[in-house]
Design an enzyme around this catalytic site. Structure first.
Site, PDB file in Angstrom:
ATOM      1  CB  SER A 204     -11.441   7.150  -3.502  1.00 27.56           C
ATOM      2  OG  SER A 204     -10.245   7.681  -2.942  1.00 27.56           O
TER       3      SER A 204
ATOM      4  CE  LYS B  20      -5.955   1.891  -0.511  1.00 22.09           C
ATOM      5  NZ  LYS B  20      -6.385   1.965   0.839  1.00 22.09           N
TER       6      LYS B  20
ATOM      7  CE  LYS C   1      -3.550   2.464   2.532  1.00 24.32           C
ATOM      8  NZ  LYS C   1      -4.554   2.403   3.592  1.00 24.32           N
TER       9      LYS C   1
HETATM   10  C1  PBG Z   1      -7.068   3.714   5.435  1.00 26.58           C
HETATM   11  C2  PBG Z   1      -7.539   3.402   4.067  1.00 26.58           C
HETATM   12  C3  PBG Z   1      -7.429   4.280   3.008  1.00 26.58           C
HETATM   13  C4  PBG Z   1      -8.023   3.672   1.939  1.00 26.58           C
HETATM   14  C5  PBG Z   1      -8.488   2.424   2.346  1.00 26.58           C
HETATM   15  N1  PBG Z   1      -8.170   2.262   3.673  1.00 26.58           N
HETATM   16  C6  PBG Z   1      -6.897   5.659   2.940  1.00 26.58           C
HETATM   17  C7  PBG Z   1      -5.595   5.977   3.504  1.00 26.58           C
HETATM   18  O1  PBG Z   1      -4.714   5.141   3.638  1.00 26.58           O
HETATM   19  O2  PBG Z   1      -5.420   7.153   3.833  1.00 26.58           O
HETATM   20  C8  PBG Z   1      -8.130   4.328   0.606  1.00 26.58           C
HETATM   21  C9  PBG Z   1      -9.100   3.798  -0.336  1.00 26.58           C
HETATM   22  C10 PBG Z   1      -9.408   4.686  -1.465  1.00 26.58           C
HETATM   23  O3  PBG Z   1      -8.818   5.759  -1.684  1.00 26.58           O
HETATM   24  O4  PBG Z   1     -10.304   4.287  -2.201  1.00 26.58           O
HETATM   25  N2  PBG Z   1      -6.686   2.683   6.226  1.00 26.58           N
END
Ligand code: PBG
Length: 333
Positions: free
Chosen positions: A284, A258, A205
């Site tokens: 997103s 991700k 991630k």
């Molecule tokens: C946080 C989390 C995030 C997303 C999923 N879980 C955002 C972040 O890490 O700040 C993002 C998903 C998306 O942008 O669709 N644990």
């Protein structure tokens, strides 16, 4: 002489022969997108009494708990197989340590029980991280010197996972990027006789600019929130391979990469090294980019979405988390 040229044989190769018709193209297609590949995220809200649109995620809504059963039934009726739950938590319940995350009667725990009951055929996944529950929006516990405490956070994530398992979740999906969390969660689940609960690890991630609309949906922190001390640097490949390797060794049942489009190379390389199912999160910001271009009539939605999601399959994803899941189920198959 031309006839002796080693390239001459290629003149008899006509790759276009197999592209001549729709039927032929379908016969030689190397990957195919299926409904069962799509995991549908749901934002469950305790601060909205009605379904509420999210400005930067057109077509996606915050769903109050009272509407969740209907939403789950609708998703299942569309032929989708799984949901990934995120809580939109009352700001009054947010703290520095995010302890609401492991309230056994918290929003997300109730949401899991609700979906299990309403649509027993659905696979229910829940994100494991503290950001929906912390005042600062970080995924972990913030110490007074500004660092995110690793092991204290892992303890909280273990407690959270146990409450999710008790509520009936099928998959816990740690998205926090703390070190050692997969091992700790797996051990605790097994010890508590939740050995059937699976673990989807957000392994690679990246600290990304594409999470903005998600954070708006959750109300989890300012736009520029810097998570670089725990999420991966997008300059790095080998580090992602290590994360995936460690998570698999620690007991992850599935590995996630991700975001999606900017990280197809990462997914492709992990594909070559693991036999575990791989998941790509079409995040997103990627969804928002497509929607914005479609709204401006600069892109044609169906082919653009089909190409985007199919590219993730081609890179090696077995499953894709996407805000397009319901739309795709209605429009692409
Ligand atoms: C946080 C989390 C995030 C997303 C999923 N879980 C955002 C972040 O890490 O700040 C993002 C998903 C998306 O942008 O669709 N644990």
């Amino acid at each position: 002489m031309a006839q002796d040229s080693p390239t001459i044989g290629h003149k008899h190769q006509r790759l276009r022969r197999l592209r001549q018709s729709e039927a032929l193209r379908a016969m030689v297609a190397e990957v195919e997108l299926n409904k069962a590949d799509l995991i549908c995220p749901i934002f469950v809200s305790e601060i909205n009494s009605q379904r509420t649109p999210i400005a930067s995620l057109p077509g996606v809504e915050r769903i109050p708990l009272a509407e969740l059963a209907d939403e789950a039934k609708r998703i299942s009726a569309l032929g989708l197989k799984s949901v990934l739950l995120f809580p939109v938590v009352d700001p009054a319940k947010k703290t520095n340590d995010g302890r609401e995350a492991y309230n056994p009667n918290g929003l997300i725990q109730q949401a899991i029980a609700c979906v299990r009951h309403a649509a027993p055929e659905l696979v229910v996944m829940a994100d494991v991280a503290l950001d929906p529950f912390t005042t600062h929006g970080h995924d972990g516990i913030l110490s007074s010197d500004g660092t995110i405490l690793n092991d204290e956070t892992v303890d909280a994530l273990v407690k959270m996972s146990l409450t999710l398992a008790s509520a009936g979740v099928h998959f816990v999906a740690p998205s926090d990027m703390m070190d050692g969390r997969v091992c700790a969660i797996r051990q605790a689940l097994d010890f508590a006789k939740h050995e059937q609960v699976s673990l989807l690890a957000y392994s690679a991630k990246y600290a990304s600019a594409f999470y903005g609309p998600f954070r708006e949906a959750l109300g989890s922190g300012a736009r520029g929130l810097d998570k670089k001390t725990y999420q991966l640097n997008y300059t790095n490949i080998r580090e992602a391979l290590l994360e995936a390797e460690f998570d698999e060794a620690e007991g992850a049942d599935m590995i996630m990469v991700k975001p999606g489009l900017c990280y197809l190379d990462i997914l492709c390389r992990i594909r070559a090294r693991t036999q575990k199912p791989l998941v790509m999160y079409h995040v997103s910001g990627e969804y928002a980019m497509l929607k914005a271009a479609v709204e401006k009539t600069w892109l044609d939605e169906k082919p653009a979405v089909l190409e985007t999601l199919t590219s993730m399959k081609r890179a090696g994803a077995d499953l894709i988390v996407t805000y397009y899941a319901q739309w795709a189920a209605k429009n692409l198959f």
